[in-house]
Design an enzyme around this catalytic site. Structure first.
Site, PDB file in Angstrom:
ATOM      1  N   PRO A 150       0.807  -1.231   0.000  1.00  0.00           N
ATOM      2  CA  PRO A 150       0.000   0.000   0.000  1.00  0.00           C
ATOM      3  C   PRO A 150       0.837   1.277   0.000  1.00  0.00           C
ATOM      4  O   PRO A 150       1.807   1.411   0.754  1.00  0.00           O
ATOM      5  CB  PRO A 150      -0.815  -0.133   1.288  1.00  0.00           C
ATOM      6  CG  PRO A 150      -0.968  -1.597   1.465  1.00  0.00           C
ATOM      7  CD  PRO A 150       0.331  -2.194   1.004  1.00  0.00           C
ATOM      8  N   CYS A 151       0.422   2.213  -0.849  1.00  0.00           N
ATOM      9  CA  CYS A 151       1.200   3.432  -1.058  1.00  0.00           C
ATOM     10  C   CYS A 151       0.647   4.642  -0.307  1.00  0.00           C
ATOM     11  O   CYS A 151       1.300   5.692  -0.258  1.00  0.00           O
ATOM     12  CB  CYS A 151       1.263   3.758  -2.552  1.00  0.00           C
ATOM     13  SG  CYS A 151      -0.357   4.146  -3.269  1.00  0.00           S
ATOM     14  N   GLN A 152      -0.545   4.522   0.281  1.00  0.00           N
ATOM     15  CA  GLN A 152      -1.200   5.694   0.865  1.00  0.00           C
ATOM     16  C   GLN A 152      -0.356   6.371   1.933  1.00  0.00           C
ATOM     17  O   GLN A 152      -0.387   7.608   2.091  1.00  0.00           O
ATOM     18  CB  GLN A 152      -2.557   5.290   1.459  1.00  0.00           C
ATOM     19  CG  GLN A 152      -3.561   4.772   0.451  1.00  0.00           C
ATOM     20  CD  GLN A 152      -3.510   3.258   0.344  1.00  0.00           C
ATOM     21  OE1 GLN A 152      -2.462   2.653   0.545  1.00  0.00           O
ATOM     22  NE2 GLN A 152      -4.649   2.651   0.026  1.00  0.00           N
ATOM     23  N   PHE A 154       2.754   6.785   1.999  1.00  0.00           N
ATOM     24  CA  PHE A 154       3.931   7.466   1.437  1.00  0.00           C
ATOM     25  C   PHE A 154       3.558   8.502   0.374  1.00  0.00           C
ATOM     26  O   PHE A 154       4.414   9.279  -0.060  1.00  0.00           O
ATOM     27  CB  PHE A 154       4.882   6.435   0.806  1.00  0.00           C
ATOM     28  CG  PHE A 154       5.200   5.281   1.703  1.00  0.00           C
ATOM     29  CD1 PHE A 154       5.926   5.465   2.872  1.00  0.00           C
ATOM     30  CD2 PHE A 154       4.770   4.003   1.394  1.00  0.00           C
ATOM     31  CE1 PHE A 154       6.216   4.402   3.711  1.00  0.00           C
ATOM     32  CE2 PHE A 154       5.057   2.929   2.219  1.00  0.00           C
ATOM     33  CZ  PHE A 154       5.784   3.134   3.381  1.00  0.00           C
ATOM     34  N   SER A 155       2.307   8.522  -0.031  1.00  0.00           N
ATOM     35  CA  SER A 155       1.873   9.388  -1.121  1.00  0.00           C
ATOM     36  C   SER A 155       1.924  10.856  -0.714  1.00  0.00           C
ATOM     37  O   SER A 155       1.608  11.217   0.415  1.00  0.00           O
ATOM     38  CB  SER A 155       0.448   9.019  -1.544  1.00  0.00           C
ATOM     39  OG  SER A 155      -0.041   9.939  -2.491  1.00  0.00           O
TER      40      SER A 155
END
Length: 301
Positions: A150-152, A154-155
């Site tokens: 999941p990238c949320q 680090f976004s």
């Protein structure tokens, strides 16, 4: 308008297709023979280096060589395990390469339904937190692990809590899966797993150093290496693995969207990921060309 999730997966798929051409074909199977030159020709659509160029010959050569590990002569890449699978861009991109996906890992309802419909013979393990224990008991340890955790966390569009966010902390669980897989591979006399990981560019400036934790573990460093901001491309040669990473933008792969994503490729000491993610600059000019800074508009210079 903002693209929906299916469109975003399509953009990632197209970039992944281009990378996989390099991983499984250009740099590995055909380098140095006549097919290397063919790979750089353009097809009728202007696609350069596309594996569908002369498909019959490509399949023949590919079957002869099969997916030999990059630049190393080690064990062959035959099996793949997918983590945070989504609707499985990797399976579509790598299908022509002949690899076998042994399992997926996805918990979201809609993607799980897609996986069940499109890949009925491949089990979906569900929660990735359970995979380390499952590798010890009942599932096959694949040659290659791929995933985009999941990238949320680090976004740039989020709160950027990194490892302090439970979604960002799954980066460390990804590391645990790799370690468990390596352990099972070692029992069979194989090299360390090859790893392919994707995420947003923001992880490079994450204050909790999630990227440093990942790279240090993959490389087998004694201590976690830390930078305030990691470069957009780099290479670490560790005692366990060689690790390369690079930020690529979908708009340079024939796609109508600016979509910068980080790709990490790592493998054992006979594996050279820099030959995949980086290209050699061969367009050297003896003299820098100069052009006059002028133009003509409505007949006036």
């Amino acid at each position: 308008t903002q693209p929906n999730n299916l469109q975003k997966d399509r953009y990632c798929l197209d970039v992944l297709m281009r990378i996989s051409e390099e991983i499984f074909w250009n740099k590995m199977v055909f380098k140095g023979d006549e097919y290397w030159q063919g790979a750089n020709k353009s097809d009728e659509n202007g696609c350069v280096g596309c594996p569908w160029y002369d498909l019959a010959d490509w399949k023949k050569k590919f079957n002869e060589h099969f997916i030999t590990r990059i630049m190393g002569g080690g064990a062959m890449i035959k099996t793949v395990g997918s983590i945070c699978s989504g609707i499985e861009a990797a399976s579509v991109a790598w299908k022509p390469m002949g690899v076998s996906f042994k399992w997926f890992s996805e918990i979201a309802l809609f993607p799980s339904q897609v996986l069940k419909e499109k890949f009925p013979k491949v089990p979906n393990l569900g929660d990735m937190n359970n995979i380390p224990d499952m590798l010890k008991l009942k599932i096959e340890a694949p040659d290659l692990l791929c995933g985009g955790t999941p990238c949320q966390a680090f976004s740039f569009a989020g709160n950027q809590k990194g490892l302090d966010d439970e979604r960002g902390n799954l980066t460390l669980k990804f590391v645990d899966i790799i370690k468990a897989n390596d352990s099972e591979e070692k029992k069979e006399g194989k090299e360390e797993s090859i790893v392919f990981w994707e995420n947003v560019e923001g992880v490079l400036s994450d204050k909790t150093n999630a990227f440093g934790c990942l790279v240090s573990s993959l490389a087998g460093l004694d201590q976690v290496y830390s930078l305030d901001k990691w470069p957009t491309a780099g290479l670490v040669e560790g005692k366990k693995r060689n690790v390369a990473w690079r930020v690529l933008d979908a708009k340079y792969f024939g796609l109508p969207q600016q979509r910068r994503r980080l790709y990490v490729l790592a493998g054992g000491k006979h594996f050279h990921p820099e030959n995949i993610l980086f290209e050699q600059d061969t367009n050297h000019l003896d003299n820098q060309p100069e052009y006059p800074l002028c133009g003509i508009k409505e007949g006036v210079e």
